[in-house]
Design a protein around this motif. Structure first.
Motif, PDB file in Angstrom:
ATOM      1  N   HIS A   1      -1.470 -15.783  -5.245  1.00  0.00           N
ATOM      2  CA  HIS A   1      -0.845 -14.501  -4.945  1.00  0.00           C
ATOM      3  C   HIS A   1       0.626 -14.699  -4.574  1.00  0.00           C
ATOM      4  CE1 HIS A   1      -4.802 -12.845  -5.318  1.00  0.00           C
ATOM      5  NE2 HIS A   1      -5.262 -13.620  -4.355  1.00  0.00           N
TER       6      HIS A   1
ATOM      7  N   ASN B   1       5.774  -5.429   7.869  1.00  0.00           N
ATOM      8  CA  ASN B   1       5.295  -4.959   6.572  1.00  0.00           C
ATOM      9  C   ASN B   1       3.876  -4.421   6.613  1.00  0.00           C
ATOM     10  OD1 ASN B   1       7.092  -5.433   4.041  1.00  0.00           O
ATOM     11  ND2 ASN B   1       7.485  -7.217   5.332  1.00  0.00           N
ATOM     12  N   THR B   2       3.148  -4.656   7.673  1.00  0.00           N
ATOM     13  CA  THR B   2       1.715  -4.309   7.676  1.00  0.00           C
ATOM     14  C   THR B   2       1.295  -3.382   8.804  1.00  0.00           C
ATOM     15  OG1 THR B   2       1.261  -6.324   8.959  1.00  0.00           O
ATOM     16  CG2 THR B   2       1.031  -6.474   6.564  1.00  0.00           C
TER      17      THR B   2
ATOM     18  N   LEU C   1       1.052 -13.901   0.712  1.00  0.00           N
ATOM     19  CA  LEU C   1       0.376 -12.623   0.841  1.00  0.00           C
ATOM     20  C   LEU C   1      -0.983 -12.617   0.153  1.00  0.00           C
ATOM     21  CD1 LEU C   1       3.458 -10.399  -0.086  1.00  0.00           C
ATOM     22  CD2 LEU C   1       2.877 -11.400   2.141  1.00  0.00           C
TER      23      LEU C   1
ATOM     24  N   LEU D   1      -0.875  -6.705   0.805  1.00  0.00           N
ATOM     25  CA  LEU D   1      -0.007  -5.866  -0.010  1.00  0.00           C
ATOM     26  C   LEU D   1      -0.438  -4.405   0.042  1.00  0.00           C
ATOM     27  CD1 LEU D   1       0.470  -8.235  -3.065  1.00  0.00           C
ATOM     28  CD2 LEU D   1       2.299  -7.339  -1.620  1.00  0.00           C
TER      29      LEU D   1
ATOM     30  N   SER E   1       0.659  -2.910   3.288  1.00  0.00           N
ATOM     31  CA  SER E   1       2.099  -2.652   3.355  1.00  0.00           C
ATOM     32  C   SER E   1       2.463  -1.298   2.758  1.00  0.00           C
ATOM     33  CB  SER E   1       2.869  -3.770   2.636  1.00  0.00           C
ATOM     34  OG  SER E   1       2.692  -3.698   1.225  1.00  0.00           O
ATOM     35  N   GLU E   2       1.622  -0.801   1.860  1.00  0.00           N
ATOM     36  CA  GLU E   2       1.894   0.502   1.251  1.00  0.00           C
ATOM     37  C   GLU E   2       1.665   1.642   2.231  1.00  0.00           C
ATOM     38  OE1 GLU E   2      -0.515   0.679  -2.220  1.00  0.00           O
ATOM     39  OE2 GLU E   2       0.566  -0.934  -3.255  1.00  0.00           O
TER      40      GLU E   2
ATOM     41  N   TRP F   1       8.542  -6.211   1.558  1.00  0.00           N
ATOM     42  CA  TRP F   1       7.965  -7.016   0.479  1.00  0.00           C
ATOM     43  C   TRP F   1       8.146  -6.382  -0.897  1.00  0.00           C
ATOM     44  CZ3 TRP F   1       2.609  -7.530   3.289  1.00  0.00           C
ATOM     45  CH2 TRP F   1       2.701  -8.507   4.293  1.00  0.00           C
ATOM     46  N   ASP F   2       8.050  -5.041  -0.995  1.00  0.00           N
ATOM     47  CA  ASP F   2       7.915  -4.404  -2.301  1.00  0.00           C
ATOM     48  C   ASP F   2       9.057  -4.742  -3.256  1.00  0.00           C
ATOM     49  OD1 ASP F   2       9.715  -2.943  -0.790  1.00  0.00           O
ATOM     50  OD2 ASP F   2       8.784  -0.986  -1.176  1.00  0.00           O
TER      51      ASP F   2
ATOM     52  N   VAL G   1       9.044  -8.681  -4.107  1.00  0.00           N
ATOM     53  CA  VAL G   1       7.977  -9.083  -5.033  1.00  0.00           C
ATOM     54  C   VAL G   1       8.287  -8.583  -6.439  1.00  0.00           C
ATOM     55  CG1 VAL G   1       5.539  -8.762  -5.606  1.00  0.00           C
ATOM     56  CG2 VAL G   1       6.203  -9.270  -3.252  1.00  0.00           C
TER      57      VAL G   1
END
Length: 426
Positions: free
Chosen positions: A61, A80-81, A219, A224, A227-228, A239-240, A243
């Motif tokens: 990943h 991020n989370t 990650l 991930l 994070s959204e 991150w978005d 990445v």
């Protein structure tokens, strides 16, 4: 410019548990001319290091690379989370676990510190049963993440991360698992995917043999997805965008090009030796170091045999002996730096680093300096630690390194597969 060549002869022995000595081969790579970070040569470099670093984390990943210290990667993992006010369960194993907790507080989270009381908790690894018990109590799933340190640099304790994953699963809890392996990566066995870690935090200045200045977040798909939905403020750490641009080998900001040259060279060196060989070398040197400490009649800071770190060894001083005075004497007489005791252990211990670009003679010279310094400081030693270490090395098989031109083992994750994974990351 400070005077960095003050000693009359020989090189400075940097035997702290990070930053570790940077090999000449990596220093030469860092000195290459800086190139256009939007040009095709940089894209090739980016794809190479992104592919190679995944093999070190043992993940398929994305791994995010930041121009920052490990502290930045701590913040990136949380920002991020998490959402403001979220509860995070953090396990106290030492000074760096404590600093991560303080950061969580400053970010507006609600860290709950779990662990054994006093210094005792700093002499043992993570007790996974305590984590499981606490998560079982959290029937409303208010705890959003479990944060633990894999190799606690301040104590010389390496914790069993797989057992933490089992504890979370046994409790049936959806919390993310976040792990700091800043000093463990590329020195102690670590398996991001196999151990079910959601975010792994690390840095460049330990087992990767680089100067400080690069940090990482490895990650999982679950991280991930989290994070959204996360609303904690972030921009540089997000991150978005990283990445997405990493799919072609680039970054959304100006990256630290010359340190990425060094990372590329470090990855080549590790691949040439073989990652499993690197781990075995560290274990061998650590066992010899512990043999020396026992021969001196001194106490190893970590009291759990299974948790002894392959990265460093903490040496406890007899009552009434100031470890910082011993360190100062060794520095002044032998031009060697040792790690200080931090937090609860300040003045009670010193730390011997045996990580990164180290071999038998590196360790023997280090132990010689320690033994002379301890004697000069008036510490009564029971026996010859250097001789004990030599005997341990003599009777322990040296791992066989793969020849540089031999291909990597089939089990290794290929860079091409890694690039394919990045292209498919969302």
């Amino acid at each position: 410019m400070p005077n960095l060549n003050f000693h009359p002869a020989g090189r400075h022995y940097l035997q702290i548990p990070g930053p570790s000595p940077v090999p000449d081969r990596i220093l030469r790579a860092i000195s290459y001319p800086t190139i256009d970070h939007r040009g095709p040569e940089f894209g090739a470099l980016g794809r190479k290091v992104l592919g190679g670093i995944g093999q070190i984390f043992k993940t398929r990943h994305p791994v995010v690379i930041y121009p920052a210290s490990g502290t930045g990667a701590w913040e990136a993992a949380l920002s991020n989370t998490m959402n403001k006010g979220d509860t995070v369960l953090m396990y106290e194993t030492g000074h760096f676990a404590t600093l991560w907790k303080k950061m969580a507080e400053r970010l507006g989270l609600k860290p709950e510190f779990l662990g054994l009381p006093g210094i005792e908790g700093w002499r043992r690894g993570v007790q996974a049963d305590l984590i499981e018990a606490r998560l079982r109590q959290d029937t409303g799933h208010l705890i959003k993440a479990v944060c633990v340190v894999h190799n606690e640099t301040s104590t010389g304790v390496t914790s069993d991360i797989a057992s933490v994953r089992r504890a979370i699963d046994a409790a049936g809890h959806p919390a993310l698992l976040m792990v700091d392996t800043i000093s463990g990566l590329a020195s102690a066995d670590y398996r991001h995917d196999e151990w079910g870690v959601d975010v792994t935090v690390s840095g460049s200045q330990k087992g990767l043999m680089l100067p400080p200045g690069i940090s990482f977040n490895a990650l999982s798909p679950k991280a991930l997805a989290a994070s959204e939905q996360a609303t904690l403020g972030r921009s540089f750490w997000a991150w978005d965008e990283i990445v997405e641009m990493n799919k072609t080998g680039y970054w959304p900001y100006t990256p630290n090009t010359n340190l990425l040259y060094g990372l590329s060279e470090a990855l080549d060196m590790i691949q040439e030796e073989g990652l499993d060989h690197v781990f075995a070398r560290h274990q061998r040197l650590a066992a010899a170091c512990r043999a020396a400490v026992r021969a001196w009649g001194l106490e190893i800071q970590c009291v759990e045999e299974a948790c002894h770190s392959p990265v460093l060894t903490g040496v406890m001083m007899p009552q009434g002996v100031d470890a910082d005075q011993v360190r100062r004497l060794i520095y002044e007489h032998f031009n060697m730096s040792l790690g200080a005791g931090l937090g609860k252990l300040k003045g009670l211990m010193f730390r011997i680093g045996h990580l990164g670009d180290a071999n038998d003679l590196t360790l023997v010279a280090t132990l010689g300096g320690c033994q002379m310094g301890l004697t000069m400081a008036g510490v009564k030693l029971k026996g010859d630690g250097v001789a004990a270490a030599l005997e341990q090395l003599r009777t322990t098989a040296r791992p066989q390194a793969r020849h540089p031109r031999e291909p990597a083992p089939a089990a290794a994750i290929s860079a091409s597969h890694r690039e394919e994974t990045l292209e498919n990351a969302s």
